[in-house]
Design a protein around this motif. Structure first.
Motif, PDB file in Angstrom:
ATOM      1  N   THR A 129      12.040  -8.075 -11.663  1.00 32.10           N
ATOM      2  CA  THR A 129      10.843  -7.457 -12.213  1.00 32.10           C
ATOM      3  C   THR A 129      10.997  -5.943 -12.189  1.00 32.10           C
ATOM      4  N   SER A 130      10.263  -5.271 -13.044  1.00 32.58           N
ATOM      5  CA  SER A 130      10.292  -3.811 -13.065  1.00 32.58           C
ATOM      6  C   SER A 130       9.128  -3.206 -12.292  1.00 32.58           C
ATOM      7  N   GLU A 131       8.250  -4.038 -11.762  1.00 39.51           N
ATOM      8  CA  GLU A 131       7.064  -3.561 -11.055  1.00 39.51           C
ATOM      9  C   GLU A 131       7.033  -4.106  -9.628  1.00 39.51           C
ATOM     10  N   LEU A 132       6.516  -3.298  -8.707  1.00 40.67           N
ATOM     11  CA  LEU A 132       6.318  -3.782  -7.344  1.00 40.67           C
ATOM     12  C   LEU A 132       5.322  -4.939  -7.334  1.00 40.67           C
ATOM     13  N   PRO A 133       5.579  -5.993  -6.557  1.00 45.19           N
ATOM     14  CA  PRO A 133       4.584  -7.058  -6.433  1.00 45.19           C
ATOM     15  C   PRO A 133       3.285  -6.512  -5.843  1.00 45.19           C
ATOM     16  N   SER A 134       2.177  -7.119  -6.220  1.00 40.06           N
ATOM     17  CA  SER A 134       0.891  -6.651  -5.689  1.00 40.06           C
ATOM     18  C   SER A 134       0.756  -6.940  -4.213  1.00 40.06           C
ATOM     19  N   SER A 135       1.424  -7.988  -3.729  1.00 45.74           N
ATOM     20  CA  SER A 135       1.391  -8.309  -2.304  1.00 45.74           C
ATOM     21  C   SER A 135       2.726  -8.912  -1.889  1.00 45.74           C
ATOM     22  N   VAL A 136       3.088  -8.655  -0.644  1.00 45.24           N
ATOM     23  CA  VAL A 136       4.356  -9.135  -0.082  1.00 45.24           C
ATOM     24  C   VAL A 136       4.075  -9.716   1.292  1.00 45.24           C
ATOM     25  N   CYS A 137       4.448 -10.962   1.504  1.00 46.40           N
ATOM     26  CA  CYS A 137       4.351 -11.583   2.817  1.00 46.40           C
ATOM     27  C   CYS A 137       5.775 -11.821   3.313  1.00 46.40           C
ATOM     28  N   GLY A 138       6.267 -10.906   4.111  1.00 44.94           N
ATOM     29  CA  GLY A 138       7.646 -11.005   4.558  1.00 44.94           C
ATOM     30  C   GLY A 138       8.228  -9.631   4.757  1.00 44.94           C
ATOM     31  N   LEU A 139       9.354  -9.353   4.101  1.00 41.42           N
ATOM     32  CA  LEU A 139      10.078  -8.098   4.295  1.00 41.42           C
ATOM     33  C   LEU A 139      10.323  -7.406   2.960  1.00 41.42           C
ATOM     34  N   LEU A 140       9.868  -6.178   2.842  1.00 43.60           N
ATOM     35  CA  LEU A 140      10.162  -5.326   1.695  1.00 43.60           C
ATOM     36  C   LEU A 140      11.195  -4.300   2.122  1.00 43.60           C
ATOM     37  N   VAL A 141      12.262  -4.151   1.331  1.00 42.55           N
ATOM     38  CA  VAL A 141      13.336  -3.204   1.648  1.00 42.55           C
ATOM     39  C   VAL A 141      13.536  -2.245   0.482  1.00 42.55           C
ATOM     40  N   GLY A 142      13.494  -0.961   0.779  1.00 43.54           N
ATOM     41  CA  GLY A 142      13.860   0.061  -0.191  1.00 43.54           C
ATOM     42  C   GLY A 142      15.194   0.645   0.232  1.00 43.54           C
ATOM     43  N   HIS A 143      16.284   0.050  -0.263  1.00 43.88           N
ATOM     44  CA  HIS A 143      17.623   0.487   0.139  1.00 43.88           C
ATOM     45  C   HIS A 143      18.125   1.529  -0.856  1.00 43.88           C
ATOM     46  N   GLU A 144      18.241   2.763  -0.408  1.00 44.77           N
ATOM     47  CA  GLU A 144      18.600   3.885  -1.267  1.00 44.77           C
ATOM     48  C   GLU A 144      17.727   3.916  -2.525  1.00 44.77           C
ATOM     49  N   TRP A 145      16.444   3.709  -2.304  1.00 46.66           N
ATOM     50  CA  TRP A 145      15.454   3.790  -3.381  1.00 46.66           C
ATOM     51  C   TRP A 145      14.770   5.150  -3.391  1.00 46.66           C
ATOM     52  N   LEU A 146      14.306   5.605  -2.236  1.00 46.52           N
ATOM     53  CA  LEU A 146      13.506   6.817  -2.190  1.00 46.52           C
ATOM     54  C   LEU A 146      14.285   8.056  -2.623  1.00 46.52           C
ATOM     55  N   ASP A 147      15.598   8.071  -2.406  1.00 48.69           N
ATOM     56  CA  ASP A 147      16.379   9.238  -2.830  1.00 48.69           C
ATOM     57  C   ASP A 147      16.400   9.381  -4.349  1.00 48.69           C
ATOM     58  N   ALA A 148      16.073   8.305  -5.061  1.00 46.99           N
ATOM     59  CA  ALA A 148      16.035   8.336  -6.518  1.00 46.99           C
ATOM     60  C   ALA A 148      14.616   8.496  -7.058  1.00 46.99           C
ATOM     61  N   VAL A 149      13.653   8.758  -6.168  1.00 48.12           N
ATOM     62  CA  VAL A 149      12.297   9.086  -6.601  1.00 48.12           C
ATOM     63  C   VAL A 149      12.250  10.586  -6.863  1.00 48.12           C
ATOM     64  N   PRO A 150      12.065  11.017  -8.112  1.00 49.73           N
ATOM     65  CA  PRO A 150      12.107  12.447  -8.428  1.00 49.73           C
ATOM     66  C   PRO A 150      11.021  13.237  -7.702  1.00 49.73           C
ATOM     67  N   CYS A 151      11.348  14.477  -7.381  1.00 53.29           N
ATOM     68  CA  CYS A 151      10.391  15.358  -6.722  1.00 53.29           C
ATOM     69  C   CYS A 151      10.686  16.800  -7.117  1.00 53.29           C
ATOM     70  N   PRO A 152       9.741  17.708  -6.935  1.00 55.27           N
ATOM     71  CA  PRO A 152       9.962  19.097  -7.323  1.00 55.27           C
ATOM     72  C   PRO A 152      11.049  19.767  -6.483  1.00 55.27           C
ATOM     73  N   VAL A 153      11.867  20.563  -7.138  1.00 58.23           N
ATOM     74  CA  VAL A 153      12.894  21.355  -6.471  1.00 58.23           C
ATOM     75  C   VAL A 153      12.460  22.813  -6.531  1.00 58.23           C
ATOM     76  N   VAL A 154      12.436  23.477  -5.378  1.00 59.32           N
ATOM     77  CA  VAL A 154      11.956  24.861  -5.329  1.00 59.32           C
ATOM     78  C   VAL A 154      13.013  25.763  -4.710  1.00 59.32           C
ATOM     79  N   ALA A 155      12.921  27.044  -5.042  1.00 64.66           N
ATOM     80  CA  ALA A 155      13.827  28.050  -4.485  1.00 64.66           C
ATOM     81  C   ALA A 155      13.006  29.208  -3.951  1.00 64.66           C
TER      82      ALA A 155
END
Length: 303
Positions: free
Chosen positions: A107-133
Motif C-alpha cells: 500500500t502507499s498509505e499508512l494503515p489507520s490502525s496497527v495491532c502489533g509492530l510498526l517499523v520505519g527502517h531508514e524511512w525518516l531519513d527520507a522524509v524531506p525537511c528544511p535545510v538552513v545555513a
C-alpha cells in the motif's frame, strides 16, 4: 528564499521523483535488510514479545514503512512460524510501484490502525525537511539544534510530525531504525556542516533536486521520540540486536555446519559493527505495552 523542503519532496516523491518512479535502495546503497535474514529474525523475536504483551490477538500486524523493495517485509513473512505465522498480516508501505512478495500486502498509505509492530527502517531519513545555513530563528532549532554563523542544519520538525502520526496509529510497538544524531552532539558542533547528502549507484554525489539521486539527511531521533511521547527507549542497533539474540557465535567445529555458522556470524558482525550499521539508532515506543517487556535495560544511544 529557496524552499529546500519542497524541492526535496518533489525530487523524491513528485510525478517523476526518485522513489515514485520505482528506484529501490538496493540499487544505490546497502541497508541492513540486504545483508541477510538476520535483521528479520531479530524483528520476529521483538514481534513475538509484542504478541505476548498484547495477549496473542487474533490478528497481528507487521507494518514496514518505507519498504523500498520489500525485502524486509518478505523476510519477516518467510521467517514467521507457528501460531504467529497463522495470525500475522504483513504490510509494506511505500510510494513506489508495488512489489510482488508472497504473503505481503502493498500500500502507499499508512494503515489507520496497527495491532502489533510498526517499523520505519531508514524511512525518516527520507522524509524531506528544511535545510538552513547560519543562524536562524525557528522553535525547532532553538530546542534541538542551535545553529551558529557558518554552520548548516536540517529542521527535523517534519520527521517529528511523521513519526508521531505513525506511532499514534499503533497498539503494541513502533520502531524507528535510522542513522542520526542527538542534541548533545549537535550542540557541540559535531554536525556543523549539516548532514544533507545524496547517493546514486552506490556512491555519494552532489545533491541535486532533479530526481536523479536519493536525497537524505541524518535523523534527530531524540526529537522524534519526544514528539511521539509515551514509553520509549533510544538504543544502538548493536545493543538491541544482542538483546534480541543476535550475537554471532561460531561453534568450534569444522565442515559445512561450521561454514554456515561462520557466514552467519559475519553477517551479524556487519549488522552490529561500530561506526557502521551497528551505530544506527533504534527508537522503540511501547504503546499499550511496557518497553521493558520488549527490551531489557540498555545503554542510551550515542552515535
Amino acid at each position: 528564499m529557496v524552499d529546500s523542503e519542497a524541492l526535496w519532496r518533489e525530487a523524491l516523491y513528485g510525478p517523476s521523483g526518485f522513489f515514485t518512479r520505482g528506484e529501490v535502495p538496493a540499487d544505490h546503497f546497502r541497508t541492513a535488510a540486504l545483508v541477510g535474514p538476520e535483521l528479520a529474525e531479530a524483528l520476529l523475536v521483538l514481534l513475538e514479545r509484542v504478541d505476548f504483551a498484547l495477549g496473542r490477538p487474533a490478528r497481528l500486524d507487521f507494518v514496514d514503512v518505507g519498504a523500498g523493495g520489500g525485502e524486509l517485509s518478505a523476510a519477516v513473512r518467510a521467517g514467521a512460524s507457528g501460531s504467529l505465522a497463522e495470525r500475522l498480516v504483513v504490510t509494506a508501505v511505500d510510494v513506489g510501484p508495488a512489489r510482488s512478495w508472497p504473503g505481503v500486502r502493498w500500500t502507499s498509505e499508512l494503515p489507520s490502525s496497527v495491532c502489533g509492530l510498526l517499523v520505519g527502517h531508514e524511512w525518516l531519513d527520507a522524509v524531506p525537511c528544511p535545510v538552513v545555513a547560519g543562524p536562524s530563528s525557528h522553535p525547532w532549532l532553538d530546542r534541538w539544534w542551535p545553529v551558529a554563523e557558518g554552520e548548516r542544519a536540517e529542521i527535523g520538525e517534519p520527521r517529528d510530525v511523521a513519526w508521531a502520526d505513525a506511532v499514534s496509529r499503533v497498539r503494541g510497538a513502533a520502531l524507528a531504525v535510522d542513522y542520526g544524531h542527538v542534541r548533545a552532539d549537535r550542540v557541540a558542533g559535531r554536525y556543523a556542516a549539516g548532514t544533507f547528502a545524496a547517493y546514486r549507484g552506490g556512491r555519494r554525489v552532489e545533491p541535486v533536486f532533479d530526481g536523479s539521486c536519493d536525497l537524505t539527511a541524518h535523523v534527530a531521533l531524540d526529537a522524534c521520540g519526544e514528539a511521539a511521547g509515551g514509553d520509549r527507549v533510544l538504543v544502538s542497533q548493536r545493543d538491541a540486536l544482542a538483546a534480541l539474540g543476535l550475537v554471532g557465535e561460531v561453534p568450534p567445529v569444522g565442515g559445512a555446519a561450521w561454514l554456515a555458522a561462520a557466514e552467519r556470524a559475519s553477517r551479524i558482525a556487519e549488522l552490529r559493527a561500530e561506526g557502521g550499521l551497528g551505530s544506527f539508532g533504534w527508537l522503540l515506543h511501547g504503546v499499550g505495552v511496557p518497553v521493558s517487556s520488549l527490551l531489557p535495560p540498555l545503554p542510551p544511544w550515542r552515535p
